[in-house]
Motif scaffolding. Structure first.
Motif, mmCIF file in Angstrom:
data_model
loop_
_atom_site.group_PDB
_atom_site.id
_atom_site.type_symbol
_atom_site.label_atom_id
_atom_site.label_comp_id
_atom_site.label_asym_id
_atom_site.label_seq_id
_atom_site.Cartn_x
_atom_site.Cartn_y
_atom_site.Cartn_z
ATOM 1 N N GLN A 165 0.857 -1.180 0.000
ATOM 2 C CA GLN A 165 0.000 0.000 0.000
ATOM 3 C C GLN A 165 0.893 1.230 0.000
ATOM 4 N N VAL A 166 0.379 2.302 -0.554
ATOM 5 C CA VAL A 166 1.111 3.566 -0.538
ATOM 6 C C VAL A 166 0.950 4.188 0.849
ATOM 7 N N ALA A 167 2.069 4.545 1.478
ATOM 8 C CA ALA A 167 2.042 5.158 2.800
ATOM 9 C C ALA A 167 2.280 6.660 2.660
ATOM 10 N N SER A 168 1.913 7.388 3.687
ATOM 11 C CA SER A 168 2.111 8.833 3.640
ATOM 12 C C SER A 168 3.570 9.160 3.939
ATOM 13 N N GLY A 169 4.040 10.257 3.394
ATOM 14 C CA GLY A 169 5.405 10.701 3.636
ATOM 15 C C GLY A 169 6.297 10.458 2.430
ATOM 16 N N ALA A 170 7.561 10.861 2.588
ATOM 17 C CA ALA A 170 8.552 10.704 1.521
ATOM 18 C C ALA A 170 9.833 10.148 2.119
ATOM 19 N N CYS A 171 10.633 9.526 1.295
ATOM 20 C CA CYS A 171 11.910 8.958 1.724
ATOM 21 C C CYS A 171 12.870 10.104 2.063
ATOM 22 N N PRO A 172 13.537 10.062 3.204
ATOM 23 C CA PRO A 172 14.460 11.141 3.552
ATOM 24 C C PRO A 172 15.745 11.135 2.730
ATOM 25 N N TYR A 173 16.025 10.049 2.012
ATOM 26 C CA TYR A 173 17.258 9.945 1.237
ATOM 27 C C TYR A 173 17.083 10.421 -0.203
ATOM 28 N N CYS A 174 16.007 9.978 -0.870
ATOM 29 C CA CYS A 174 15.829 10.314 -2.288
ATOM 30 C C CYS A 174 14.505 11.020 -2.578
ATOM 31 N N LYS A 175 13.676 11.267 -1.565
ATOM 32 C CA LYS A 175 12.368 11.921 -1.691
ATOM 33 C C LYS A 175 11.378 11.118 -2.534
ATOM 34 N N GLY A 176 11.544 9.802 -2.564
ATOM 35 C CA GLY A 176 10.621 8.939 -3.298
ATOM 36 C C GLY A 176 9.413 8.580 -2.462
ATOM 37 N N LYS A 177 8.457 7.892 -3.069
ATOM 38 C CA LYS A 177 7.242 7.471 -2.368
ATOM 39 C C LYS A 177 7.544 6.305 -1.430
ATOM 40 N N VAL A 178 6.814 6.258 -0.332
ATOM 41 C CA VAL A 178 6.987 5.205 0.667
ATOM 42 C C VAL A 178 5.862 4.197 0.513
ATOM 43 N N GLU A 179 6.207 2.910 0.544
ATOM 44 C CA GLU A 179 5.223 1.844 0.464
ATOM 45 C C GLU A 179 5.230 1.051 1.766
ATOM 46 N N ALA A 180 4.053 0.643 2.219
ATOM 47 C CA ALA A 180 3.909 -0.243 3.365
ATOM 48 C C ALA A 180 3.726 -1.662 2.834
ATOM 49 N N VAL A 181 4.635 -2.553 3.205
ATOM 50 C CA VAL A 181 4.608 -3.937 2.731
ATOM 51 C C VAL A 181 4.193 -4.831 3.882
ATOM 52 N N ASP A 182 3.103 -5.573 3.698
ATOM 53 C CA ASP A 182 2.621 -6.524 4.703
ATOM 54 C C ASP A 182 3.131 -7.914 4.341
ATOM 55 N N THR A 183 3.794 -8.569 5.307
ATOM 56 C CA THR A 183 4.317 -9.911 5.083
ATOM 57 C C THR A 183 3.815 -10.845 6.171
ATOM 58 N N GLU A 184 3.726 -12.121 5.826
ATOM 59 C CA GLU A 184 3.322 -13.151 6.772
ATOM 60 C C GLU A 184 4.474 -14.143 6.897
ATOM 61 N N HIS A 185 4.936 -14.360 8.120
ATOM 62 C CA HIS A 185 6.003 -15.308 8.389
ATOM 63 C C HIS A 185 5.400 -16.537 9.054
ATOM 64 N N LYS A 186 5.745 -17.709 8.526
ATOM 65 C CA LYS A 186 5.182 -18.957 9.034
ATOM 66 C C LYS A 186 6.332 -19.859 9.490
ATOM 67 N N TRP A 187 6.341 -20.198 10.768
ATOM 68 C CA TRP A 187 7.312 -21.135 11.316
ATOM 69 C C TRP A 187 6.726 -22.530 11.225
ATOM 70 N N MET A 188 7.553 -23.478 10.711
ATOM 71 C CA MET A 188 7.081 -24.847 10.534
ATOM 72 C C MET A 188 8.037 -25.814 11.225
ATOM 73 N N PHE A 189 7.460 -26.868 11.793
ATOM 74 C CA PHE A 189 8.220 -27.947 12.414
ATOM 75 C C PHE A 189 7.735 -29.252 11.808
ATOM 76 N N CYS A 190 8.577 -29.885 11.030
ATOM 77 C CA CYS A 190 8.235 -31.145 10.344
ATOM 78 C C CYS A 190 6.947 -30.999 9.530
ATOM 79 N N CYS A 191 6.850 -29.977 8.738
ATOM 80 C CA CYS A 191 5.705 -29.706 7.859
ATOM 81 C C CYS A 191 4.423 -29.376 8.621
#
Length: 68
Positions: free
Chosen positions: A17-43
């Protein structure tokens, strides 16, 4: 070494998703990335963790929010 083969961690990107604000290094657009981490033990899934990271769309730097 055998523990490495028994336990594993998978990460999948849920969405961006597009987030509000700008990058302090290059003034580009900021994106919010949602990730899901799944821990598995023997499948067998042990836990699911959802995380949100902020990334610049131009320079691909990971941005960290600090509370003041």
């Amino acid at each position: 070494m055998r523990l490495l083969y028994i336990c594993s961690k998978e990460a999948t990107e849920i969405g961006r998703q597009v987030a509000s604000g700008a990058c302090p290094y290059c003034k580009g657009k900021v994106e919010a990335v949602d990730t899901e981490h799944k821990w598995m033990f023997c499948c067998i899934p042990i836990s699911y963790v959802n995380k949100r990271k902020y990334v610049c769309s131009l320079c691909s730097r990971r941005l960290v929010l600090y509370d003041q």
